[in-house]
Design a protein around this motif. Structure first.
Motif, short mmCIF file in Angstrom:
data_model
loop_
_atom_site.label_atom_id
_atom_site.label_comp_id
_atom_site.label_asym_id
_atom_site.label_seq_id
_atom_site.Cartn_x
_atom_site.Cartn_y
_atom_site.Cartn_z
N ALA A 129 0.83 -1.21 0.00
CA ALA A 129 0.00 0.00 0.00
C ALA A 129 0.87 1.26 0.00
N ASP A 130 1.97 1.24 0.75
CA ASP A 130 2.89 2.39 0.75
C ASP A 130 3.45 2.62 -0.65
N LEU A 131 3.84 1.54 -1.32
CA LEU A 131 4.40 1.65 -2.65
C LEU A 131 3.36 2.19 -3.63
N VAL A 132 2.13 1.75 -3.52
CA VAL A 132 1.05 2.26 -4.37
C VAL A 132 0.92 3.77 -4.17
N GLY A 133 0.93 4.21 -2.92
CA GLY A 133 0.82 5.64 -2.63
C GLY A 133 1.97 6.43 -3.24
N ARG A 134 3.17 5.92 -3.13
CA ARG A 134 4.33 6.60 -3.71
C ARG A 134 4.23 6.63 -5.23
N MET A 135 3.77 5.53 -5.83
CA MET A 135 3.63 5.50 -7.29
C MET A 135 2.55 6.47 -7.76
N ARG A 136 1.50 6.62 -6.97
CA ARG A 136 0.44 7.58 -7.34
C ARG A 136 0.95 9.01 -7.29
#
Length: 98
Positions: A37-44
């Motif tokens: 979820a953290d990685l998704v947030g950073r990618m967004r």
């Protein structure tokens, strides 16, 4: 959650070189202490700079499990979010991505 345990030691360069792209994504994500979820947030956040869409956690899981590989656009978002190059992830870069 992928269900994988964090390694007790860091892999050698030879071991990293032998990893699949999915294993490398998991390796670099876990080194930085990011959840999926953290990685998704950073990618967004990265995607917003390019006025593009991001990804979701299921895609990260599919990439790490090796059932899918990131599309050429997502490869660059992923690499930038992890602070590595696309080739560090064992993927080929998109020559048209800016």
């Amino acid at each position: 959650m992928t269900g994988r345990q964090l390694p007790e030691r860091l892999p050698t360069l030879e071991e990293v070189g032998a990893m699949t792209p999915g294993q490398r994504i998991f390796h670099f994500r876990s080194l930085r202490g990011y959840s999926q979820a953290d990685l998704v947030g950073r990618m967004r956040l990265v995607a917003a700079r390019y006025r593009r869409c991001g990804v979701d956690r299921r895609q990260i899981s599919r990439w790490e499990n090796g059932t899918h590989t990131p599309d050429p656009y997502s490869r660059h978002l992923l690499a930038e979010a992890l602070g590595v190059t696309v080739t560090d992830l064992g993927l080929s870069p998109n020559p048209y991505f800016r």
